[in-house]
Scaffold this active site. Sequence first.
Site, short mmCIF file in Angstrom:
data_model
loop_
_atom_site.label_atom_id
_atom_site.label_comp_id
_atom_site.label_asym_id
_atom_site.label_seq_id
_atom_site.Cartn_x
_atom_site.Cartn_y
_atom_site.Cartn_z
N ARG A 495 2.28 -32.45 14.40
CA ARG A 495 3.20 -31.30 14.37
C ARG A 495 3.53 -30.75 15.75
NH1 ARG A 495 1.32 -27.33 9.42
NH2 ARG A 495 2.33 -28.49 7.73
N GLU A 597 -7.89 -19.64 7.19
CA GLU A 597 -7.18 -19.55 8.47
C GLU A 597 -7.80 -18.52 9.40
OE1 GLU A 597 -2.63 -19.03 10.22
OE2 GLU A 597 -3.01 -18.79 8.07
N SER A 613 -4.79 -26.90 5.22
CA SER A 613 -5.12 -25.47 5.15
C SER A 613 -5.66 -25.06 3.78
CB SER A 613 -3.91 -24.63 5.51
OG SER A 613 -2.82 -24.89 4.65
N LEU A 614 -5.02 -25.48 2.70
CA LEU A 614 -5.49 -25.09 1.37
C LEU A 614 -6.85 -25.72 1.07
CD1 LEU A 614 -2.14 -25.35 -0.64
CD2 LEU A 614 -3.33 -23.26 0.08
#
Length: 810
Positions: A495, A597, A613-614
């Site tokens: 990313r 986070e 993230s989840l």
Amino acid sequence: MFTKRAIQRSTTIHHMIQRSSGSGIRCSSYVGDVRCFRSTTTTSSGSSIGGRRNNSSTSATAAGAPHERLLILGSGVAGCATALTAARHGIPVTILHAGSSRNDCNSYWAQGGVIYRNYRLRETDNGGNGGTSNISSALGGEEGIKGLVDTPRSLVNDIRIASGYTGPLQREESESLEECVYSSQYHLDNNNKNNNNPTATTTTRRPQGSNNSQTCPTSNVRWSEDASWKLACEGPTRIRQLLLGPKDSGTAHEHYGPHAIVPFDRQVLPTGSEDDDDDIRSVYKDGSEDDVLSLCLEASHSAARIIHYADCTGKVITERITDAASKHPLIEFRGDCVVTDLIFDEDGGSGSGGSNDKMVIGAKVLDKQRNEQSNMYATHGVVLASGGLGGIYQHSTNPLGFNALGSSVGLALRLEDRLSSSSSPLNNNNNNMNKYNGIVSDLEYVQFHPTSLYLPNEARFLLTEALRGEGAILRDASGRAFARDYHPNGELAPRDIVARAVFMESQKSAAAAGGGGEDVHNAYLDISHRDSEWLKDRFPSIHAHLKSRTNTMDFTQEKIPVIPAAHYTCGGVTTDLNGCVIASNGEWYGNLYAAGEAARTGLHGGNRLASTSLLEGLVYGASVGEMVAGVVSDGTDDKALENRERVMETMHQARYAIEQRLALEQSNTNAGGSSTVSSTTAVDEGMRKEATAILTNLKSIMWDNVGVVRTPSKLALAVSELSAMRDEADQLWNNSSSSGGCGGAGWEVVALRDAAHSGLAVAESALANRVSGGAHYVVLEEIESENHNGNGGGSKSVDSDDEEPLHAVI
């Protein structure tokens, strides 16, 4: 008919491993029931994660007291995973959330999906013709598992590459693990392989999972391989435990009811080939061999392993997991509540005979509706799970409001400041690089999502990573695809690289690129080559959003303008692998935890891999819940047992300290002194407007000076201005609360205070780190390079040449 080769090449086909009494892997209700293959035994399916917890953690006499609870700040996936796990072991939980709805959290807005595992995709054989081994062999032993493409090791390596850490994995391939509880016997730091300084000797006793990280000599990124192995080894079972139902060998319905099962997208697999019948039908218990979880590919993943629900996976997971939590008799939600500060006991409950120097025993909570502040105590501690700080930027994919303004980081920093000023400091060093490697760390690594919808004077709207995973192409105004100019993997590169590529292209003159005018935007996302109806069904939220505008847009027919936007905090509140908040010397802050986070586990290094993230929230949130409850996965693990005893000791000390405080507060109230609860005060509109104006300016400063591409001079300017803003925010709060309570300060002042503290910390961390790595990209000015004899002082401002190319299976 599908042949074996066609099945292997599909990126959306998946099957679950059945329970098998003869195998080394079992899909059971607890992570502790899934052991490593090198282990010769498995625990019984009826045991809890190893079957052992201290049932005396809550005394019978105190069980009904309001403070006999775990206090969780944040109602997202991490907070709810913590709550459900703790409550399942008998711990009462109170979840505070800033909005009126419990679904008002950052998790709700996650579009793409959550990492699971592709149990179908196998290594090619027959000379690369795509043949598959017998799928059911995965049920029977190590040899079958080794044939899988998607393994814990492959996920760990994908995380490493995305993180910006360019060194090799510390764990040898021969020592690779399968799904298991990542207990201390597997921790790499046990052998000092993981230390920031491998030659240093450590004299401070570190708790289990103390979370040392490797520092990349090229990019300066600190990444924890242990944290990544934990996610990869425990992740699939946590998914089955918390989100999946019996159709996929999940057990969420058994513990939290059928409403807990998440209806992920599924794939109907046509069968009928003589090759398919025996292999595929044998792995399904209910005869529905054609109905499987749909898996998609996302950027930087080496296999299709992402389960999803259209393009609103976070929404459906949040709705299901918060609903499950709300129905649990030991869990309560309290909305419109923001925490202004943590409450700590400086004496460590010394009157109880305890030895903990300092511990957190609760939080000061502001009721937004009544503008009333009160103390909420918690014997079992406080969990920081309120998300990250992406909202402190002018352009962000995070929702507006209190969320994503760095509340957990702000609370932690103010706690450390108070502890340091009240006694001997834990980390009294004015050097910013050291200052922000204590209770918070790696804050300079703020991830910018490459593709948010760019429309002037409008809020940014996230265009999920899954679009590029499904074949979307980045083009300039002339239609030229540009992603491969920046990385050989193009749109599927990490990313941070894609974000800089989009940013750089957007800065170019559209006229020079063939766009025909200076005012034409120069970075677009194009997926119009895919089937229109399929796209509308796969990405309904994006389609609806674009169609809802006055000037409608159709992403199935035209390219969409994009720009990077602040998205995710890779650093945060420093924790070990169990979620315990730790100082720079490795010691715990008693009774304080962080997950999701808000936490810095070292998992992401300098840049987060898509869709982690989840899963991080589920895995580390559940670990915190088990830590608080005293659950131990292995009764022979001396370090885990020692940690449990320490947690239990701290809990008893906290109970004593809280009861002493409550008695004192009651005495003061009876004597006409101040009460624990402040009187309701009308919000000062002038103060509210001033706080809002300062916050707007703060976001602009962060975007202009601490953004996608940074320079030392801009960072220095940001530090100067943000330092003044922090002082203003503190002054606003102190003036309003000088008489006790919160005075006329509304929640806007609280939000500004958190944003100012966390924003300054990000800027100072970035200024102190002159080495580009991951999401932190710094360009050294020419004058500085000259001052260092042209060598830039050893700093680097380009992506590492030795970053490994990705080989995505499509």
